[in-house]
Write an enzyme that holds these catalytic residues in place. Structure first.
Site, short mmCIF file in Angstrom:
data_model
loop_
_atom_site.label_atom_id
_atom_site.label_comp_id
_atom_site.label_asym_id
_atom_site.label_seq_id
_atom_site.Cartn_x
_atom_site.Cartn_y
_atom_site.Cartn_z
N ASN A 46 -15.51 -27.88 50.79
CA ASN A 46 -15.98 -26.70 50.57
C ASN A 46 -15.36 -26.24 49.15
OD1 ASN A 46 -16.70 -23.84 50.72
ND2 ASN A 46 -15.86 -23.20 52.52
N HIS A 77 -23.25 -18.33 58.40
CA HIS A 77 -22.44 -18.74 59.18
C HIS A 77 -23.00 -19.89 60.11
CE1 HIS A 77 -19.90 -14.89 58.85
NE2 HIS A 77 -19.34 -15.87 57.96
N GLU A 106 -16.02 -25.64 61.29
CA GLU A 106 -17.20 -25.81 60.52
C GLU A 106 -17.10 -27.19 59.80
OE1 GLU A 106 -18.58 -21.88 58.70
OE2 GLU A 106 -16.38 -21.68 59.18
#
Length: 393
Positions: free
Chosen positions: A7, A177, A379
């Site tokens: 990320n 999301h 995630e």
């Protein structure tokens, strides 16, 4: 097989290294202040933590140091152990409805779509290019935040504005999301043992969104053209009357960008409470009788309840409601208050079960009309799973 989930932010790079044979985290960490004075990293592995302040001129520096540390700390024996890299990509517009192998076309699209996510897409590109520089032969996969929501019908994603705003400028609800909501959806499928169910997934953290899922597909979600829409959040306002913008522009002598900045960064919990964006701080102030904190908390709960009720009707009933993310997974009082206000829908909460944190827990009673769960989201694991599946093809 070993997969790294990435990320990348404009000045940061967060990673998790997974052993996908058993889906366990081997190591995780964060490189911060990339390109800024005081850059540093933290790597956690095997119950230990290594941190260092070190010069990081760009994302490629961060990736080189990350991979070097994985070897010198004996987390892996060589770079050949890394089978794939999965990247969190924020915005794929309506072109990407699933994760994809990253190629030049994907990178070009991220560049083209950057006006829709000006803070995130350029950072995502930096992360991709950094890994391509250092691991040119290792396949990379892009996992889009917006992808899960591309199953919405037009009546859900179109705004009631001039149609050419959509057809010419791409103005529509995209939702965010999505990777978290997809993880929750798959988790519920495992719990129920079937694909046909109605789910209301509540990702409630400092940012927050609620998604209505029917038979594994998103039918509506609260975030819209940007993550500013929907429920009240830590610093974001959520839905407001848009006429407030020119009104406050005139009153405070600000331009539109400055007002949007206020709505993103100075509103929500911190705006109403004039104290904090952290629900833990707000609840402490509520216990002290602080009127602004109480109003902020009550508004926060009300917005969540409003959307759950709306999606209950949209779905024609709900089989499961899930709370996840920072507040959803950890705030016992907020879960309790939301569930108590959902009593007209037949929701009944088990107070003992609701006192648990950090694990998959059913917090509704056996006679509750809707099963209510707390499910920690992951995630990074979702990114790793998609990466593994695509490179195995």
């Amino acid at each position: 097989m070993k997969i790294i989930s990435i990320n990348a932010g404009s000045s940061s790079l967060k990673f998790s290294l997974f052993n996908m044979d058993n889906e366990t985290v081997i190591a995780s960490g964060l490189f911060e202040r990339i390109g800024i004075e005081g850059s540093n990293y933290v790597i956690k592995y095997n119950g230990e933590k290594v941190s260092e302040e070190i010069e990081l001129n760009n994302h490629t520096d961060a990736v080189k140091i990350l991979l070097d540390k994985l070897i010198t700390l004996e987390i892996i024996s060589s770079l050949d152990e890394i089978d794939g890299v999965g990247h969190r990509l924020v915005h794929g517009k309506d072109k990407y409805s699933k994760s994809v192998i990253i190629n030049d076309e994907v990178v070009n699209d991220l560049e083209e779509f950057k006006e829709f996510a000006p803070l995130h897409n350029p950072a995502n590109i930096l992360g991709i290019k950094a890994f391509k520089d250092v691991l040119p032969e290792v396949p990379m996969v892009g996992v889009f935040d917006t992808a899960f929501h591309q199953t919405m019908e037009k009546e859900a994603y179109l705004y009631p504005v001039p149609y050419k705003w959509y057809s010419e400028y791409g103005v529509r609800k995209y939702g965010f999301h999505g990777t978290s909501h997809r993880f929750i959806t798959q988790s519920v499928r495992e719990i129920l043992g079937r694909d046909n169910f109605n789910l209301i997934s509540c990702h409630i953290g400092n940012g927050g969104s609620i998604t209505a899922v029917k038979d594994m597909k998103c039918v509506d979600t609260t975030m819209g053209f940007t993550p500013l829409a929907g429920i009240m959040m830590g610093t974001r306002s959520g839905e407001i009357d848009s006429s407030l913008i020119p009104y406050i522009m005139e009153k405070e002598g600000k331009n539109a960008s400055e007002i949007i900045d206020d709505l993103n960064k100075n509103s929500g919990l911190v705006g109403l409470s004039e104290y904090s964006s952290d629900m833990r701080d707000i609840l402490v102030k509520c216990d002290e009788g602080d009127e602004k904190a109480i109003a902020a908390k009550n508004k926060y709960v009300r917005r969540i309840v409003d959307y759950i009720a709306q999606y209950y009707v949209l779905l024609g009933g709900a089989d499961v409601i899930v709370f996840t993310a920072g507040v959803g997974e950890n705030s016992i009082p907020i879960r309790r208050e939301v569930c108590e206000k959902l009593a007209p829908l037949g929701v009944k909460i088990d107070l003992d079960q609701n006192s648990k944190r950090g694990e998959v827990t059913k917090i509704s009673t056996e006679d509750s009309a809707i099963a209510v769960y707390v499910i920690p989201t992951d995630e990074e694991l979702m990114i790793a799973r998609d990466t593994l599946n695509l490179i195995n093809r």
